[in-house]
Design an enzyme around this catalytic site. Sequence first.
Site, PDB file in Angstrom:
ATOM      1  N   ARG A   1      47.772  13.727  -4.158  1.00  0.00           N
ATOM      2  CA  ARG A   1      48.413  12.594  -3.492  1.00  0.00           C
ATOM      3  C   ARG A   1      49.902  12.594  -3.825  1.00  0.00           C
ATOM      4  NH1 ARG A   1      43.294  11.238  -4.755  1.00  0.00           N
ATOM      5  NH2 ARG A   1      42.166   9.657  -3.550  1.00  0.00           N
TER       6      ARG A   1
ATOM      7  N   HIS B   1      50.354   8.199  -6.701  1.00  0.00           N
ATOM      8  CA  HIS B   1      49.006   7.836  -7.199  1.00  0.00           C
ATOM      9  C   HIS B   1      48.119   9.073  -7.347  1.00  0.00           C
ATOM     10  CE1 HIS B   1      49.467   3.388  -6.669  1.00  0.00           C
ATOM     11  NE2 HIS B   1      50.333   3.778  -5.734  1.00  0.00           N
TER      12      HIS B   1
ATOM     13  N   ASN C   1      47.711  -3.056  -6.231  1.00  0.00           N
ATOM     14  CA  ASN C   1      48.262  -2.623  -7.509  1.00  0.00           C
ATOM     15  C   ASN C   1      47.945  -3.659  -8.573  1.00  0.00           C
ATOM     16  OD1 ASN C   1      49.451  -0.197  -6.714  1.00  0.00           O
ATOM     17  ND2 ASN C   1      51.444  -1.122  -6.269  1.00  0.00           N
TER      18      ASN C   1
ATOM     19  N   PHE D   1      60.575   3.893   1.399  1.00  0.00           N
ATOM     20  CA  PHE D   1      59.528   4.406   0.504  1.00  0.00           C
ATOM     21  C   PHE D   1      59.762   5.870   0.101  1.00  0.00           C
ATOM     22  CE2 PHE D   1      55.150   5.869  -0.510  1.00  0.00           C
ATOM     23  CZ  PHE D   1      54.885   5.001  -1.554  1.00  0.00           C
TER      24      PHE D   1
ATOM     25  N   ARG E   1      52.842   0.850   5.841  1.00  0.00           N
ATOM     26  CA  ARG E   1      51.733   1.473   5.111  1.00  0.00           C
ATOM     27  C   ARG E   1      50.605   1.848   6.072  1.00  0.00           C
ATOM     28  NH1 ARG E   1      49.799  -2.124   0.225  1.00  0.00           N
ATOM     29  NH2 ARG E   1      48.797  -0.199  -0.439  1.00  0.00           N
TER      30      ARG E   1
HETATM   31 FE1  HDD Z   1      50.866   3.215  -1.355  1.00  0.00          FE
HETATM   32  C1  HDD Z   1      48.681   5.637  -2.169  1.00  0.00           C
HETATM   33  C2  HDD Z   1      49.237   0.998  -3.419  1.00  0.00           C
HETATM   34  C3  HDD Z   1      53.315   0.840  -0.787  1.00  0.00           C
HETATM   35  C4  HDD Z   1      52.201   5.172   1.018  1.00  0.00           C
HETATM   36  N1  HDD Z   1      49.282   3.297  -2.575  1.00  0.00           N
HETATM   37  C5  HDD Z   1      48.492   4.397  -2.758  1.00  0.00           C
HETATM   38  C6  HDD Z   1      47.433   4.082  -3.673  1.00  0.00           C
HETATM   39  C7  HDD Z   1      47.597   2.773  -4.028  1.00  0.00           C
HETATM   40  C8  HDD Z   1      48.750   2.285  -3.329  1.00  0.00           C
HETATM   41  C9  HDD Z   1      46.735   1.988  -4.982  1.00  0.00           C
HETATM   42  C10 HDD Z   1      46.376   5.046  -4.171  1.00  0.00           C
HETATM   43  C11 HDD Z   1      45.117   4.965  -3.356  1.00  0.00           C
HETATM   44  C12 HDD Z   1      44.092   5.892  -3.946  1.00  0.00           C
HETATM   45  O1  HDD Z   1      43.629   5.613  -5.060  1.00  0.00           O
HETATM   46  O2  HDD Z   1      43.778   6.878  -3.283  1.00  0.00           O
HETATM   47  N2  HDD Z   1      51.257   1.339  -2.045  1.00  0.00           N
HETATM   48  C13 HDD Z   1      50.395   0.567  -2.791  1.00  0.00           C
HETATM   49  C14 HDD Z   1      50.880  -0.789  -2.830  1.00  0.00           C
HETATM   50  C15 HDD Z   1      52.031  -0.831  -2.101  1.00  0.00           C
HETATM   51  C16 HDD Z   1      52.259   0.505  -1.594  1.00  0.00           C
HETATM   52  C17 HDD Z   1      50.190  -1.940  -3.539  1.00  0.00           C
HETATM   53  C18 HDD Z   1      52.946  -1.985  -1.801  1.00  0.00           C
HETATM   54  C19 HDD Z   1      52.551  -3.197  -1.716  1.00  0.00           C
HETATM   55  N3  HDD Z   1      52.488   3.056  -0.146  1.00  0.00           N
HETATM   56  C20 HDD Z   1      53.347   1.990  -0.025  1.00  0.00           C
HETATM   57  C21 HDD Z   1      54.291   2.234   1.036  1.00  0.00           C
HETATM   58  C22 HDD Z   1      53.961   3.452   1.575  1.00  0.00           C
HETATM   59  C23 HDD Z   1      52.837   3.945   0.821  1.00  0.00           C
HETATM   60  C24 HDD Z   1      55.392   1.282   1.463  1.00  0.00           C
HETATM   61  C25 HDD Z   1      54.595   4.208   2.720  1.00  0.00           C
HETATM   62  C26 HDD Z   1      55.296   3.666   3.662  1.00  0.00           C
HETATM   63  N4  HDD Z   1      50.567   5.105  -0.754  1.00  0.00           N
HETATM   64  C27 HDD Z   1      51.201   5.700   0.279  1.00  0.00           C
HETATM   65  C28 HDD Z   1      50.658   7.068   0.609  1.00  0.00           C
HETATM   66  C29 HDD Z   1      49.492   7.200  -0.414  1.00  0.00           C
HETATM   67  C30 HDD Z   1      49.586   5.905  -1.196  1.00  0.00           C
HETATM   68  C31 HDD Z   1      51.664   8.140   0.645  1.00  0.00           C
HETATM   69  C32 HDD Z   1      49.460   8.452  -1.258  1.00  0.00           C
HETATM   70  C33 HDD Z   1      48.042   8.946  -1.215  1.00  0.00           C
HETATM   71  C34 HDD Z   1      47.389   8.101  -0.252  1.00  0.00           C
HETATM   72  O3  HDD Z   1      48.272   7.208   0.265  1.00  0.00           O
HETATM   73  O4  HDD Z   1      46.227   8.159   0.096  1.00  0.00           O
HETATM   74  O5  HDD Z   1      50.210   7.106   1.911  1.00  0.00           O
END
Ligand code: HDD
EC number: 1.11.1.6
Length: 705
Positions: A85, A88, A161, A174, A371
């Site tokens: 990932r 995370h 989170n 982001f 997201r």
């Molecule tokens: Fe995110 C993973 C939580 C903002 C893009 N995010 C990811 C995971 C968590 C969060 C817990 C891990 C999920 C897992 O265990 O597989 N992220 C948050 C929270 C945010 C947040 C609470 C703000 C309130 N995230 C955020 C933004 C973006 C992303 C603004 C993109 C615009 N997040 C991702 C991602 C991930 C990710 C790149 C990486 C791996 C996945 O999604 O599956 O898409």
Amino acid sequence: MAASQKPSPVDPTPASGTLPDSPGTGGETHQTAGGKSPVLTTQQGAPVADDQNTLRAGPRGPALLEDFHFREKLFHFDHERIPERVVHARGFGAHGYFENYKPLTDLTRADLFQRAGEQTPVFVRFSTVAGNKGSADMARDVRGFAVKFYTKEGNWDLVGNNMPVFFIQDPMKFPDMVHAFKDEPDRGFPQAATAHDNAWDFISLTPEAMHMVMWVMSDRAIPRSFRFMEGFGVHTFRLVTAQGKSTYVKFHWKPKLGLQSVVWNEAVKINGADPDFHRRDLWDAIQTGDFPEWELGLQLFDDAFADEFEFDVLDPTKMIPEEQVPVQIVGKLVLNRTVDNFFAETEQVAFCTQNVVPGVDFTNDPLLQGRNFSYLDTQLKRLGGPNFTHIPINAPKCPVMNFQQDGHMAVRNPKGRVNYEPNSWADAPGPRESPTAGYRTFPEPINTPKQRVRSETFADHYSQARQFYVSQTPLEQQHIANALTFELSKVQTLAIRVRMVSHLLNIDAALADTVAKGLRLKDMPAAAAAAKPTRADLKPSPKLSIVKNGPASFKGRKVGALVTDGVDAGVLAALRKVLKAEGAVLKLIAPEVGGVKDSAGTWHDADEKLEGGPSVLFDAVAVLPSKGGADVLTQLPAARDFVADARAHRKFIGYAAAATPLFEKAGAGDGIDEGFLPLNKPGDADAFVAACRKLRFWDRAGAER
Ligand code: HDD
């Protein structure tokens, strides 16, 4: 050899069980050193005669291309990794259920909330954000708290989170934020740490991050266990009833065992002593039947509240204090099963914020909207194709009926001729949409120009940062100042340190002063220009402090008892009994891993050798040498560290009188305070464990190491 229906030894998902069994080799077995084993096969199911030697031309000749078993084995091995990932990457998951306490029909039509006592299966993945898959658990970082509910009307992913706010307000930022936080691109370090120039450069140029910075510099970022931390959905969502009535909601997870964190010096040492500290803790708790629990809480509010609230409820850098909108508890989450296979479940699980079910809807929080694109998109890369929903951990546990077809690794393939609608095949027309049962988006009226702007209502970046800071106990405030000083001391560019202090001046003058002194800035800078002045009138919110929201008991915690031969049998037995009654765990640490013989001649296996079981791994310690054993311990540097660290980390220390020379040798001799409790007779165990319920003796004089 006839194929059988029995699963082969490579059946990838025995627990989830939605994949067809591989045929295997007819269940034939061989007698081996370890007992009866099934016959090894290739991926095609052909039995293998020799798995030790490649096929070659003669004993010393070249390898032969014809060796299909070798080529297949290496081919598969070469392709074992999938992209980790992008954030995370390091995570740990477990199965469980969500139990709904009472029908929430008045609030939402979401099926899982309709009936009291109903249990919905869940998979939860906790994670750190910045570090790679192999990084240490105790990094100073936000923890992901992602929950997949397998409801009867589809999967609902609450991807939260352990902090209720975020660094940025717009998803456009982001990629910049993540680039800046992760290892620097030219050198590939530091790993799993924001203590470097790029991270603080970005932060110091992003005033909206200041509230989140307070959280990340607080002890929330070094939780003692996943089991002792809160979770937050962060954004404002909507709950929508069958009649179409919408209520705004913020989701909270409250740990049943209360909040607890470690101190920074402990965190640093835990990372060395046990980089898997958090995942091991969760694994052990579930494996021993001490199932972690959280309650789901809702903060509910309407447009009238949203209009009068000091901040914009669509701004993800703001939270709503619980004192202003109380959290209503509506159900519980129980984790009761570890995974069967880490890759199949924890690695392949794909959370997507867009996964909502009828009755749960989004708001216009721009970050949430961004997201919703990113999570679906990232799974395509990570899991290799659009059929990741066919992987058992991602597959809904309710019927899936549509005409999407084919693609890489399609496993769930429909039968029959019809693959489109509308159609006129009366005998088997396939699924059709249902305006009544189907998901209906809340029809929020939108009449506004398209533009790239940041709302004026998002402009106050400091008031809630201040509110968080003033809600902490003095000790927690000190920890925030220490963390800022430490992180900024790793920043090599003076201008960045100075810029950060100029922001702190808008949060709290004393905090800015402590950090500036800690960094030894020659001059105090002027406060950063602020779009809106900081509001000092926001009331402190006691719910924001960890220390004020600790546990009611010592349940789920661990005592490390340092023992030697001759340890008092009665004291040890009493300590074990009292801790068991409390729901806590006793681990024995001895100079040798084999164990010790107690005063009654009974043997006790040790859980850890002293060097492998430092006191940082425990919530409290007992130092229980015999008289002769104390002479041995005083010679051992690890024993002196055990005591000195426990004392410096303000832990409760139970001790036998014979331990006193060790305390002296460890430099703790004249510092025996009320946090040290005698354990000389069996009756002493009760008072020791009762004291441990406070977790730390915060009043201990002297600075933490
Ligand atoms: Fe995110 C993973 C939580 C903002 C893009 N995010 C990811 C995971 C968590 C969060 C817990 C891990 C999920 C897992 O265990 O597989 N992220 C948050 C929270 C945010 C947040 C609470 C703000 C309130 N995230 C955020 C933004 C973006 C992303 C603004 C993109 C615009 N997040 C991702 C991602 C991930 C990710 C790149 C990486 C791996 C996945 O999604 O599956 O898409």
